[in-house]
Scaffold this active site. Structure first.
Site, mmCIF file in Angstrom:
data_model
loop_
_atom_site.group_PDB
_atom_site.id
_atom_site.type_symbol
_atom_site.label_atom_id
_atom_site.label_comp_id
_atom_site.label_asym_id
_atom_site.label_seq_id
_atom_site.Cartn_x
_atom_site.Cartn_y
_atom_site.Cartn_z
ATOM 1 N N LYS A 204 0.857 -1.188 0.000
ATOM 2 C CA LYS A 204 0.000 0.000 0.000
ATOM 3 C C LYS A 204 0.887 1.229 0.000
ATOM 4 O O LYS A 204 1.699 1.416 0.907
ATOM 5 C CB LYS A 204 -0.919 0.004 1.218
ATOM 6 C CG LYS A 204 -1.792 1.262 1.280
ATOM 7 C CD LYS A 204 -2.825 1.197 2.382
ATOM 8 C CE LYS A 204 -3.617 2.487 2.443
ATOM 9 N NZ LYS A 204 -4.630 2.476 3.516
ATOM 10 N N ARG A 214 -10.425 10.844 1.649
ATOM 11 C CA ARG A 214 -10.311 11.640 2.885
ATOM 12 C C ARG A 214 -11.590 12.438 3.110
ATOM 13 O O ARG A 214 -12.009 12.635 4.240
ATOM 14 C CB ARG A 214 -9.079 12.548 2.813
ATOM 15 C CG ARG A 214 -7.766 11.808 2.511
ATOM 16 C CD ARG A 214 -7.050 11.324 3.759
ATOM 17 N NE ARG A 214 -6.050 10.299 3.441
ATOM 18 C CZ ARG A 214 -4.749 10.544 3.221
ATOM 19 N NH1 ARG A 214 -4.282 11.778 3.277
ATOM 20 N NH2 ARG A 214 -3.927 9.546 2.952
ATOM 21 N N LYS A 256 -2.257 -1.584 -3.717
ATOM 22 C CA LYS A 256 -3.103 -0.392 -3.673
ATOM 23 C C LYS A 256 -2.260 0.863 -3.732
ATOM 24 O O LYS A 256 -1.277 0.940 -2.996
ATOM 25 C CB LYS A 256 -3.906 -0.420 -2.377
ATOM 26 C CG LYS A 256 -4.741 0.814 -2.143
ATOM 27 C CD LYS A 256 -5.405 0.724 -0.798
ATOM 28 C CE LYS A 256 -6.172 1.994 -0.536
ATOM 29 N NZ LYS A 256 -6.739 2.022 0.788
ATOM 30 N N TYR A 321 -15.235 1.303 -6.940
ATOM 31 C CA TYR A 321 -16.478 2.012 -6.636
ATOM 32 C C TYR A 321 -17.500 1.853 -7.759
ATOM 33 O O TYR A 321 -18.661 2.207 -7.598
ATOM 34 C CB TYR A 321 -16.182 3.488 -6.353
ATOM 35 C CG TYR A 321 -15.284 3.660 -5.137
ATOM 36 C CD1 TYR A 321 -15.803 3.585 -3.856
ATOM 37 C CD2 TYR A 321 -13.902 3.842 -5.272
ATOM 38 C CE1 TYR A 321 -14.986 3.704 -2.738
ATOM 39 C CE2 TYR A 321 -13.075 3.959 -4.167
ATOM 40 C CZ TYR A 321 -13.629 3.887 -2.902
ATOM 41 O OH TYR A 321 -12.814 3.989 -1.790
HETATM 42 C C1 PBG Z 1 -7.153 3.564 5.472
HETATM 43 C C2 PBG Z 1 -7.604 3.506 4.050
HETATM 44 C C3 PBG Z 1 -7.470 4.490 3.082
HETATM 45 C C4 PBG Z 1 -8.069 3.997 1.924
HETATM 46 C C5 PBG Z 1 -8.565 2.742 2.225
HETATM 47 N N1 PBG Z 1 -8.241 2.434 3.547
HETATM 48 C C6 PBG Z 1 -6.950 5.860 3.183
HETATM 49 C C7 PBG Z 1 -5.519 6.081 3.418
HETATM 50 O O1 PBG Z 1 -4.715 5.159 3.513
HETATM 51 O O2 PBG Z 1 -5.164 7.255 3.530
HETATM 52 C C8 PBG Z 1 -8.153 4.730 0.626
HETATM 53 C C9 PBG Z 1 -9.151 4.199 -0.340
HETATM 54 C C10 PBG Z 1 -9.445 5.105 -1.468
HETATM 55 O O3 PBG Z 1 -8.790 6.143 -1.684
HETATM 56 O O4 PBG Z 1 -10.387 4.781 -2.211
HETATM 57 N N2 PBG Z 1 -8.139 3.102 6.364
#
Ligand code: PBG
Length: 331
Positions: A204, A214, A256, A321
């Site tokens: 990630k 966010r 991701k 999505y």
């Molecule tokens: C953290 C989390 C994030 C996303 C999924 N789980 C945000 C981050 O790491 O800042 C992002 C998913 C997206 O942007 O669609 N709980």
């Protein structure tokens, strides 16, 4: 040789829709898709997420309907994110028995409980603290303000057990703490949840493409997550993260974001002996929606191309999505 001098003509197999369909190497199926869903505590009406046109923060009631719709569409799973009414330093609502995510999991289970058609989406939950902490980080903070890896692990174990108790079939640690998969496996096993799976967010990256998310979770984060999420410059490190998660007992691994990391996805898929997921994140969604809204690209074509590319690069499971809409298009 013929008079033209050309022996091989690859265009032959592109000549008709039927031929192109016959020889397609990659096909999307609704069962490959996972729909991320947001539910916010205390809402009476769903709230549109401005930077993610078509996506909302659900009420508990509309969440149940969305999960039922995902089941009707034959989608493989839903990934639940909860937005609590109260936040604190340790994210105590994250593992509260009646916390919003645990409520959401129970609602989702209930929404599909009576189905006998074999099209029950797998109920998955985000196992992280950032939605629940007042500082917005994915872990608890040490006295110097840094994210404390080992203190966070205890919290993750407790989150996972609370989610399993509520009925989650898959927990998905997304916080990029070292040792999180092993810790969660131990906690689940000790609590008797031997059959709850771990979908590890393994590679990630600290990504600008999480911007709209966010907004979706009303994030309070100031600064960034670069001390725990990965640097976009690195692919070898992504493989190492995936290897560690596999060694710690991950049932599935994830890359991701997806679109800008297809090389990492391919490499992880080539060495993983468990299913590989990829998350087409909020910014990937927002970019295509925005360009399409301006009439600059063909929306359906761009959506299908982006998701097909993720599958072609090696994803067995795709979080997107657009899951519901794609399922409609391809059924
Ligand atoms: C953290 C989390 C994030 C996303 C999924 N789980 C945000 C981050 O790491 O800042 C992002 C998913 C997206 O942007 O669609 N709980």
């Amino acid at each position: 040789m013929s008079t033209s001098g050309i022996v091989y003509r690859p265009r032959r197999l592109r000549a008709t829709p039927g031929l192109r369909r016959l020889v397609a190497e990659t096909r999307l199926h609704p069962a490959d898709l996972v729909l991320p869903l947001f539910v916010k505590e205390g809402l009476t009406e769903p709230v549109p997420i401005a930077s993610m046109p078509g996506q909302v923060q659900h009420t508990e009631e509309t969440l149940g309907k969305a999960v039922a719709a995902a089941a009707d569409a034959g989608i493989g799973g839903v990934m639940l994110f909860g937005i609590p009414a109260r936040r604190d330093a340790t994210g105590s609502q994250g593992d509260a028995e009646n916390g919003i995510l645990q409520r959401a999991i129970r609602i989702a289970r209930h929404a599909v409980a009576d189905r006998t058609d074999g099209r029950t989406p797998v109920i998955m939950a985000d196992t992280c603290l950032d939605e629940f902490t007042d500082h917005g980080h994915c872990g608890v903070l040490a006295s110097d303000g840094t994210v404390d890896n080992d203190a966070t692990l205890d919290r993750y174990g407790s989150l996972a057990v609370a989610q399993a108790r509520a009925g989650a079939e898959v927990v998905a640690p997304s916080g990029m703490m070292d040792g999180q998969v092993a810790m969660i496996r131990d906690a689940l096993d000790d609590a008797g949840y031997l059959d709850v799976s771990i979908l590890a967010y393994s590679a990630k990256y600290a990504s600008a493409f999480y911007g709209p998310f966010r907004e979706a979770v009303d994030s309070t984060l100031k600064g960034d997550r670069r001390t725990y999420q990965m640097d976009s410059a690195n692919s070898r490190e992504g493989l190492r993260e995936a290897d560690l998660d596999l060694a710690e007992g991950a049932d599935m691994v994830m890359v991701k974001p997806a679109g800008s990391y297809l090389d990492v996805l391919r490499s992880v898929a080539d060495r993983s002996d468990v299913p590989v997921a990829a998350y087409q994140v909020s910014g990937e969604y927002a970019m295509i929606e925005a360009a399409a809204a301006n009439g600059w690209i063909d929306r359906k074509g761009a959506v299908l191309e982006s998701v097909t590319s993720i599958k072609r690069a090696g994803a067995d499971v795709i979080l997107t999505y657009w899951a519901l809409e794609i399922a409609e298009w391809i059924k």
